[in-house]
Scaffold this active site. Structure first.
Site, PDB file in Angstrom:
ATOM      1  N   GLY A 165       6.879  -2.257  -3.239  1.00 41.84           N
ATOM      2  CA  GLY A 165       6.132  -0.988  -3.397  1.00 41.84           C
ATOM      3  C   GLY A 165       6.818  -0.210  -4.308  1.00 41.84           C
ATOM      4  O   GLY A 165       6.577  -0.214  -5.446  1.00 41.84           O
TER       5      GLY A 165
ATOM      6  N   ALA B 187       0.128   5.417  -0.132  1.00 40.13           N
ATOM      7  CA  ALA B 187      -0.989   6.439  -0.093  1.00 40.13           C
ATOM      8  C   ALA B 187      -0.430   7.366  -1.364  1.00 40.13           C
ATOM      9  O   ALA B 187       0.687   7.809  -1.337  1.00 40.13           O
ATOM     10  CB  ALA B 187      -0.784   7.071   1.065  1.00 40.13           C
TER      11      ALA B 187
ATOM     12  N   LYS C 253       0.552  -4.596   9.104  1.00 37.02           N
ATOM     13  CA  LYS C 253       1.758  -4.002   8.594  1.00 37.02           C
ATOM     14  C   LYS C 253       2.515  -3.340   9.246  1.00 37.02           C
ATOM     15  O   LYS C 253       2.182  -2.350  10.018  1.00 37.02           O
ATOM     16  CB  LYS C 253       1.447  -3.484   7.328  1.00 37.02           C
ATOM     17  CG  LYS C 253       2.651  -3.062   6.503  1.00 37.02           C
ATOM     18  CD  LYS C 253       2.298  -2.689   4.947  1.00 37.02           C
ATOM     19  CE  LYS C 253       3.490  -2.073   4.230  1.00 37.02           C
ATOM     20  NZ  LYS C 253       3.980  -0.794   4.638  1.00 37.02           N
TER      21      LYS C 253
ATOM     22  N   PRO D  10       0.729  -1.173   0.085  1.00 34.45           N
ATOM     23  CA  PRO D  10      -0.009  -0.024   0.119  1.00 34.45           C
ATOM     24  C   PRO D  10       0.818   1.311  -0.293  1.00 34.45           C
ATOM     25  O   PRO D  10       1.972   1.232   0.918  1.00 34.45           O
ATOM     26  CB  PRO D  10      -0.680  -0.105   1.372  1.00 34.45           C
ATOM     27  CG  PRO D  10       0.155  -0.864   2.280  1.00 34.45           C
ATOM     28  CD  PRO D  10       0.972  -1.928   1.136  1.00 34.45           C
TER      29      PRO D  10
ATOM     30  N   ASN E  70       9.106  -7.215   3.280  1.00 30.25           N
ATOM     31  CA  ASN E  70       9.022  -5.864   2.448  1.00 30.25           C
ATOM     32  C   ASN E  70      10.258  -5.078   2.610  1.00 30.25           C
ATOM     33  O   ASN E  70      10.711  -4.934   3.751  1.00 30.25           O
ATOM     34  CB  ASN E  70       7.812  -5.371   2.784  1.00 30.25           C
ATOM     35  CG  ASN E  70       7.677  -3.830   2.473  1.00 30.25           C
ATOM     36  OD1 ASN E  70       7.698  -2.725   3.228  1.00 30.25           O
ATOM     37  ND2 ASN E  70       7.463  -3.594   0.864  1.00 30.25           N
ATOM     38  N   GLY E  71      10.689  -4.447   1.703  1.00 32.15           N
ATOM     39  CA  GLY E  71      11.698  -3.341   1.577  1.00 32.15           C
ATOM     40  C   GLY E  71      12.803  -3.512   0.592  1.00 32.15           C
ATOM     41  O   GLY E  71      13.629  -4.414   0.543  1.00 32.15           O
ATOM     42  N   ASP E  72      12.625  -2.663  -0.140  1.00 33.84           N
ATOM     43  CA  ASP E  72      13.828  -2.496  -1.287  1.00 33.84           C
ATOM     44  C   ASP E  72      13.868  -3.612  -2.237  1.00 33.84           C
ATOM     45  O   ASP E  72      14.980  -4.047  -2.756  1.00 33.84           O
ATOM     46  CB  ASP E  72      15.283  -2.234  -0.477  1.00 33.84           C
ATOM     47  CG  ASP E  72      15.472  -0.963  -0.258  1.00 33.84           C
ATOM     48  OD1 ASP E  72      14.473  -0.007  -0.204  1.00 33.84           O
ATOM     49  OD2 ASP E  72      16.534  -0.425   0.480  1.00 33.84           O
TER      50      ASP E  72
ATOM     51  N   CYS F  36       3.507   3.097   9.164  1.00 38.36           N
ATOM     52  CA  CYS F  36       3.522   4.312   8.745  1.00 38.36           C
ATOM     53  C   CYS F  36       4.451   5.328   9.448  1.00 38.36           C
ATOM     54  O   CYS F  36       3.931   5.645  10.694  1.00 38.36           O
ATOM     55  CB  CYS F  36       2.250   5.030   8.095  1.00 38.36           C
ATOM     56  SG  CYS F  36       2.354   6.528   7.359  1.00 38.36           S
TER      57      CYS F  36
HETATM   58  C1  LIG Z   1       4.565   7.300  -1.208  1.00 36.69           C
HETATM   59  C2  LIG Z   1       4.377   6.299  -0.264  1.00 36.69           C
HETATM   60  C3  LIG Z   1       3.390   5.959   0.442  1.00 36.69           C
HETATM   61  C4  LIG Z   1       3.199   4.904   1.305  1.00 36.69           C
HETATM   62  N1  LIG Z   1       1.843   4.623   1.986  1.00 36.69           N
HETATM   63  C5  LIG Z   1       1.719   3.855   2.810  1.00 36.69           C
HETATM   64  C6  LIG Z   1       0.371   3.339   3.259  1.00 36.69           C
HETATM   65  O1  LIG Z   1      -0.569   3.953   3.179  1.00 36.69           O
HETATM   66  N2  LIG Z   1       0.469   2.384   4.290  1.00 36.69           N
HETATM   67  C7  LIG Z   1       1.406   1.435   4.508  1.00 36.69           C
HETATM   68  O2  LIG Z   1       1.322   0.446   5.497  1.00 36.69           O
HETATM   69  N3  LIG Z   1       2.641   1.682   3.994  1.00 36.69           N
HETATM   70  C8  LIG Z   1       2.982   2.741   3.064  1.00 36.69           C
HETATM   71  N4  LIG Z   1       3.980   3.117   2.538  1.00 36.69           N
HETATM   72  C9  LIG Z   1       5.143   2.182   2.951  1.00 36.69           C
HETATM   73  C10 LIG Z   1       5.152   1.106   1.840  1.00 36.69           C
HETATM   74  O3  LIG Z   1       4.084   0.042   1.708  1.00 36.69           O
HETATM   75  C11 LIG Z   1       6.452   0.104   2.037  1.00 36.69           C
HETATM   76  O4  LIG Z   1       6.383  -0.462   3.283  1.00 36.69           O
HETATM   77  C12 LIG Z   1       7.684   0.806   1.723  1.00 36.69           C
HETATM   78  O5  LIG Z   1       7.796   1.615   0.604  1.00 36.69           O
HETATM   79  C13 LIG Z   1       8.824  -0.104   1.592  1.00 36.69           C
HETATM   80  O6  LIG Z   1       8.939  -0.950   0.725  1.00 36.69           O
HETATM   81  P1  LIG Z   1       9.673  -0.660  -0.902  1.00 36.69           P
HETATM   82  O7  LIG Z   1      10.786  -0.732  -0.594  1.00 36.69           O
HETATM   83  O8  LIG Z   1       9.135  -1.726  -1.662  1.00 36.69           O
HETATM   84  O9  LIG Z   1       8.921   0.485  -1.486  1.00 36.69           O
HETATM   85  C14 LIG Z   1       4.132   4.048   1.591  1.00 36.69           C
HETATM   86  C15 LIG Z   1       5.490   4.080   1.264  1.00 36.69           C
HETATM   87  C16 LIG Z   1       5.509   5.374   0.021  1.00 36.69           C
HETATM   88  C17 LIG Z   1       6.821   5.355  -0.687  1.00 36.69           C
END
Ligand SMILES: Cc1cc2nc3c(=O)[nH]c(=O)nc-3n(C[C@H](O)[C@H](O)[C@H](O)COP(=O)(O)O)c2cc1C
Length: 332
Positions: free
Chosen positions: A226, A18, A139, A16, A202-204, A100
């Site tokens: 993400g 936002a 989460k 997710p 999750n992460g990177d 978050c």
């Molecule tokens: C712009 C943005 C908005 C996000 N909004 C949410 C959210 O609404 N809920 C949530 O649990 N995590 C949110 N996250 C965190 C992501 O779900 C994820 O945990 C984080 O980006 C790490 O994963 P990634 O490295 O694959 O991006 C957000 C991240 C970004 C960059």
């Protein structure tokens, strides 16, 4: 992979995000092969239920299942009521945001701030899980600070209070999105949980090798991706070991995505909202130098015309994109 009694078509989830993972984007991610998707975070406050933003965030993605909505808040009763309303609307999974780090969310001691009050976190999960007949998931992050292990404790307490899946981002709240990810806390959580409760790491995760490494180091049942999917939704095809769409199909996805955002938000509002996606697509397609041209466009029709010309020029490959697109832009 199972979440309670629900079976996912594959264990590769879209995170997710936002402002980014809205219905138009999730529609494409599902088509590209994502196995699980959660809505953008929706506030649990009843007074925000009917705002335009909340209403759009509650719209399900046609054809995608299960329908999962993420809720955020701090009051167990309010969270339970919000979960009930979502389930009445047909939602099949309630995800609770304990990850978050955004100030707007943490000021109200919601999101990752709840890692500092595990008793309240447990009460929220218990209240939501008792309120609804569908699986409840959480989460979270590794903790408030690197090394504090609060994320593992939170995951275990959530499971003990009824959560049926845990997603862990391998960073603490203090790290926000910076520095390397640490999948060891995810592994400790996996090792400590009952095997019937799956964990998503999750992460990177940006490619298949990253996903394989994350799964190997964490022992998780699946991955959640993400930011790397923004501008590259075909990453889900790559992660599933399927053929990637060719350049022509990729440009078609870009145009369809922007068109569907124009429809979903209305053309006036969408002109600005599409920009972050298009910037990412242009980067991915090797056209980053043209970004400022796109940003100068002020109406939906000119955005579509420009993208179509950009696609034709890129695919034709006869002369430089700049020389072909710039005159077309002046005419638009
Ligand atoms: C712009 C943005 C908005 C996000 N909004 C949410 C959210 O609404 N809920 C949530 O649990 N995590 C949110 N996250 C965190 C992501 O779900 C994820 O945990 C984080 O980006 C790490 O994963 P990634 O490295 O694959 O991006 C957000 C991240 C970004 C960059």
């Amino acid at each position: 992979m199972q979440i309670g009694s629900l079976t996912l078509r594959n264990p590769t989830a879209l995170a997710p995000m936002a402002g980014l993972s809205d219905v138009p984007f999730r529609t494409i991610a599902w088509r590209m092969g994502a196995g699980y998707m959660v809505s953008e975070m929706v506030s649990s406050k009843p007074e925000l239920w009917e705002t335009g933003k909340s209403r759009l965030r509650r719209v399900p993605v046609p054809g995608a299942d299960p329908v999962a909505v993420q809720i955020a808040g701090t009051d167990p009763h309010v969270m339970a009521d919000a979960a009930r309303r979502h389930v009445q609307d047909g939602v099949q999974v309630i995800d609770i945001n304990f990850g978050c780090p955004a100030k707007k969310v943490c000021r109200k001691a919601a999101g990752s701030a709840l890692l500092g009050d595990l008793d309240l976190l447990a009460r929220i999960v218990a209240a939501v899980a008792h309120a609804v007949p569908v699986p409840v998931t959480v989460k979270t992050r590794t903790g408030l600070e690197p090394g504090d292990d609060l994320g593992v404790q939170a995951g275990l307490m959530a499971a003990a209070n009824g959560a049926q899946m845990i997603v862990m981002h391998g960073r603490s709240r203090a790290c926000r999105f910076k520095g390397g990810v640490d999948f060891m806390p995810v592994n400790r959580l996996v090792e400590s949980l009952d095997a019937s409760i799956p964990v998503l790491v999750n992460g990177d995760i940006r490619c298949r090798q990253d996903a394989e490494r994350a799964l190997r180091e964490s022992g998780a049942a699946g991955v959640m991706v993400g930011r790397a999917a923004i501008g590259r939704p075909w990453l889900f095809a790559e992660l599933a070991g399927q053929a990637l769409p060719d350049k022509n199909a990729q440009w078609q996805i870009v145009v369809e995505h922007v068109q569907s955002m124009h429809e979903f938000y209305g053309t006036t509002a969408a002109v600005g909202i599409v920009r972050k996606h298009v910037i990412a697509y242009l980067q991915e397609l090797g056209c980053a130098a043209l970004t400022s041209q796109f940003l100068a466009l002020s109406c939906a029709a000119s955005q579509i015309a420009w993208l179509q010309q950009c696609a034709a020029a890129d695919l034709g490959n006869a002369i430089s994109i700049n020389r072909r697109v710039a005159p077309a832009l002046q005419a638009a």
